[in-house]
Design a protein around this motif. Sequence first.
Motif, PDB file in Angstrom:
ATOM      1  N   SER A 256       0.824  -1.204   0.000  1.00 31.96           N
ATOM      2  CA  SER A 256       0.000   0.000   0.000  1.00 31.96           C
ATOM      3  C   SER A 256       0.861   1.258   0.000  1.00 31.96           C
ATOM      4  N   GLU A 257       1.950   1.237   0.754  1.00 28.70           N
ATOM      5  CA  GLU A 257       2.822   2.410   0.794  1.00 28.70           C
ATOM      6  C   GLU A 257       3.495   2.629  -0.558  1.00 28.70           C
ATOM      7  N   VAL A 258       3.905   1.544  -1.218  1.00 32.55           N
ATOM      8  CA  VAL A 258       4.503   1.669  -2.549  1.00 32.55           C
ATOM      9  C   VAL A 258       3.495   2.295  -3.513  1.00 32.55           C
ATOM     10  N   GLU A 259       2.242   1.870  -3.424  1.00 37.66           N
ATOM     11  CA  GLU A 259       1.206   2.434  -4.290  1.00 37.66           C
ATOM     12  C   GLU A 259       1.031   3.929  -4.036  1.00 37.66           C
ATOM     13  N   TRP A 260       1.101   4.344  -2.763  1.00 38.52           N
ATOM     14  CA  TRP A 260       0.984   5.771  -2.443  1.00 38.52           C
ATOM     15  C   TRP A 260       2.180   6.558  -2.985  1.00 38.52           C
ATOM     16  N   LEU A 261       3.360   5.975  -2.933  1.00 40.19           N
ATOM     17  CA  LEU A 261       4.533   6.659  -3.475  1.00 40.19           C
ATOM     18  C   LEU A 261       4.394   6.860  -4.983  1.00 40.19           C
ATOM     19  N   VAL A 262       3.796   5.892  -5.657  1.00 38.62           N
ATOM     20  CA  VAL A 262       3.533   6.048  -7.088  1.00 38.62           C
ATOM     21  C   VAL A 262       2.520   7.169  -7.313  1.00 38.62           C
ATOM     22  N   ARG A 263       1.476   7.219  -6.478  1.00 40.19           N
ATOM     23  CA  ARG A 263       0.499   8.309  -6.588  1.00 40.19           C
ATOM     24  C   ARG A 263       1.165   9.674  -6.383  1.00 40.19           C
ATOM     25  N   ALA A 264       2.189   9.700  -5.554  1.00 46.30           N
ATOM     26  CA  ALA A 264       2.885  10.962  -5.293  1.00 46.30           C
ATOM     27  C   ALA A 264       3.744  11.405  -6.465  1.00 46.30           C
ATOM     28  N   GLY A 265       3.965  10.506  -7.424  1.00 45.65           N
ATOM     29  CA  GLY A 265       4.717  10.889  -8.608  1.00 45.65           C
ATOM     30  C   GLY A 265       6.022  10.152  -8.814  1.00 45.65           C
ATOM     31  N   LEU A 266       6.369   9.213  -7.905  1.00 45.82           N
ATOM     32  CA  LEU A 266       7.566   8.409  -8.115  1.00 45.82           C
ATOM     33  C   LEU A 266       7.276   7.348  -9.168  1.00 45.82           C
ATOM     34  N   SER A 267       8.286   6.985  -9.938  1.00 45.90           N
ATOM     35  CA  SER A 267       8.109   5.896 -10.897  1.00 45.90           C
ATOM     36  C   SER A 267       7.904   4.594 -10.135  1.00 45.90           C
ATOM     37  N   ALA A 268       7.323   3.604 -10.800  1.00 50.89           N
ATOM     38  CA  ALA A 268       7.108   2.305 -10.154  1.00 50.89           C
ATOM     39  C   ALA A 268       8.434   1.709  -9.689  1.00 50.89           C
ATOM     40  N   GLU A 269       9.464   1.840 -10.495  1.00 47.81           N
ATOM     41  CA  GLU A 269      10.762   1.272 -10.118  1.00 47.81           C
ATOM     42  C   GLU A 269      11.333   1.979  -8.890  1.00 47.81           C
ATOM     43  N   THR A 270      11.247   3.293  -8.852  1.00 45.89           N
ATOM     44  CA  THR A 270      11.755   4.037  -7.705  1.00 45.89           C
ATOM     45  C   THR A 270      10.960   3.717  -6.448  1.00 45.89           C
ATOM     46  N   ALA A 271       9.640   3.617  -6.581  1.00 47.88           N
ATOM     47  CA  ALA A 271       8.802   3.286  -5.426  1.00 47.88           C
ATOM     48  C   ALA A 271       9.103   1.878  -4.923  1.00 47.88           C
ATOM     49  N   LEU A 272       9.358   0.949  -5.845  1.00 49.63           N
ATOM     50  CA  LEU A 272       9.745  -0.401  -5.430  1.00 49.63           C
ATOM     51  C   LEU A 272      11.070  -0.373  -4.687  1.00 49.63           C
ATOM     52  N   GLY A 273      12.025   0.390  -5.213  1.00 50.98           N
ATOM     53  CA  GLY A 273      13.308   0.498  -4.537  1.00 50.98           C
ATOM     54  C   GLY A 273      13.173   1.043  -3.131  1.00 50.98           C
ATOM     55  N   ALA A 274      12.222   1.963  -2.939  1.00 50.48           N
ATOM     56  CA  ALA A 274      11.995   2.539  -1.614  1.00 50.48           C
ATOM     57  C   ALA A 274      11.546   1.490  -0.607  1.00 50.48           C
ATOM     58  N   ALA A 275      11.017   0.384  -1.093  1.00 53.10           N
ATOM     59  CA  ALA A 275      10.578  -0.721  -0.238  1.00 53.10           C
ATOM     60  C   ALA A 275      11.416  -1.975  -0.465  1.00 53.10           C
ATOM     61  N   SER A 276      12.592  -1.810  -1.072  1.00 50.24           N
ATOM     62  CA  SER A 276      13.434  -2.974  -1.343  1.00 50.24           C
ATOM     63  C   SER A 276      14.903  -2.570  -1.373  1.00 50.24           C
ATOM     64  N   TRP A 277      15.504  -2.498  -2.550  1.00 49.49           N
ATOM     65  CA  TRP A 277      16.951  -2.342  -2.620  1.00 49.49           C
ATOM     66  C   TRP A 277      17.454  -1.004  -2.079  1.00 49.49           C
ATOM     67  N   SER A 278      16.736   0.079  -2.326  1.00 43.43           N
ATOM     68  CA  SER A 278      17.181   1.375  -1.803  1.00 43.43           C
ATOM     69  C   SER A 278      17.117   1.391  -0.284  1.00 43.43           C
ATOM     70  N   ALA A 279      16.036   0.843   0.267  1.00 42.01           N
ATOM     71  CA  ALA A 279      15.890   0.805   1.722  1.00 42.01           C
ATOM     72  C   ALA A 279      16.932  -0.106   2.351  1.00 42.01           C
ATOM     73  N   ARG A 280      17.209  -1.233   1.719  1.00 44.53           N
ATOM     74  CA  ARG A 280      18.217  -2.151   2.255  1.00 44.53           C
ATOM     75  C   ARG A 280      19.589  -1.476   2.282  1.00 44.53           C
ATOM     76  N   SER A 281      19.921  -0.790   1.201  1.00 46.88           N
ATOM     77  CA  SER A 281      21.206  -0.098   1.157  1.00 46.88           C
ATOM     78  C   SER A 281      21.291   0.957   2.252  1.00 46.88           C
ATOM     79  N   TRP A 282      20.214   1.715   2.448  1.00 45.19           N
ATOM     80  CA  TRP A 282      20.183   2.763   3.467  1.00 45.19           C
ATOM     81  C   TRP A 282      20.380   2.182   4.862  1.00 45.19           C
ATOM     82  N   LEU A 283      19.901   0.963   5.069  1.00 41.07           N
ATOM     83  CA  LEU A 283      20.032   0.310   6.368  1.00 41.07           C
ATOM     84  C   LEU A 283      21.285  -0.547   6.474  1.00 41.07           C
ATOM     85  N   GLY A 284      22.109  -0.535   5.421  1.00 44.03           N
ATOM     86  CA  GLY A 284      23.402  -1.204   5.502  1.00 44.03           C
ATOM     87  C   GLY A 284      23.437  -2.624   5.010  1.00 44.03           C
ATOM     88  N   LEU A 285      22.440  -3.034   4.240  1.00 41.63           N
ATOM     89  CA  LEU A 285      22.429  -4.389   3.682  1.00 41.63           C
ATOM     90  C   LEU A 285      22.401  -4.315   2.161  1.00 41.63           C
TER      91      LEU A 285
END
Length: 324
Positions: A256-285
């Motif tokens: 649901s949060e990824v869907e809201w990020l897309v509504r806010a104007g992020l691309s689907a790939e960027t919104a997915l990253g916000a809940a996957s690879w980008s978030a993991r990198s930010w947390l050190g994984l």
Amino acid sequence: MRTEPVPDADIVVDGGWLLPGLVDVHTHPGTEVHDAPFSDEMLRRHLTDHRDAGVLLVRTPGTAARIPDWVDEDPQQPRVRSAGRWLATPGRFFPGLGRDVSEEDLVHAAVEEAKASSGWCKVIADWRHDEPALPRDILSAVVQAVHAIGGRVAAHCQTADGSLNAVRAGVDGLEHGMHLDPDLIDQMASQGTAFVPTLSAFGAGADRRRTEEPSARRDWWLAGWEAMLPNVRAAHEAGVTVLAGTDSFPCGTVTSEVEWLVRAGLSAETALGAASWSARSWLGLPGLVDGGPADLVAYDTDPTLDISALANPSRIILRGRVIA
């Protein structure tokens, strides 16, 4: 995880799409209501709900009790990055839910929680719309002290003054950011303050708020909500790291949060990253790299073409083991 073929390995996914394990960077497992005690049983259920949705890493920016050691020792549970207990100064949180401290003791308490957790602490930087936010000099002292021990600071902010003080103080994570002044976004980008807007939690109550009788609080809340999606889009465009956090129950609803990020104007790939690879990198994984954790989620449908596919993983692999 290995990216080259491994002799005699079992094939558990044959075709489809793989993502690094999903991440919810703002979730509070262990209790669901403000006057209930923290429960290991509920914590286990909440973490299992996350896991079964493909969320294999969570950040808990504040919980009613510190996350117990058994969580890190249980191979069936998601990885957890904890900020210890909420740090609340007088009048700025639900009484007794977090760790109640005086403004004078906040710096010491923040360092203590960061050392006792995963290097994070969480400060309630404001609360009611008609009461003062935590003074900026105190929050700045918290950030300096926690950074000095290699830790990071998350700040709950939902007023203009709270967000202003948090950004000026240099916090690492701006949580919610309601009423964020857009003029602060460039500073967030330059100093590396991530934005965790928890849009799904606010969006779920927007229609109800609109039906309430007019009041100063209602009008303040709705004005903040109306600015949140444009601010998220502007933050992303300015280079701020925008991340997906739910701050709501049931757990395991990061789709649901990824869907809201897309509504806010992020691309689907960027919104997915916000809940996957980008978030993991930010947390050190790391994500899908050789030698990285074997935390993977497989889908039959490409999630970049259909975000709703995130809710239906075909395989969940945690620490190299097939969970579902």
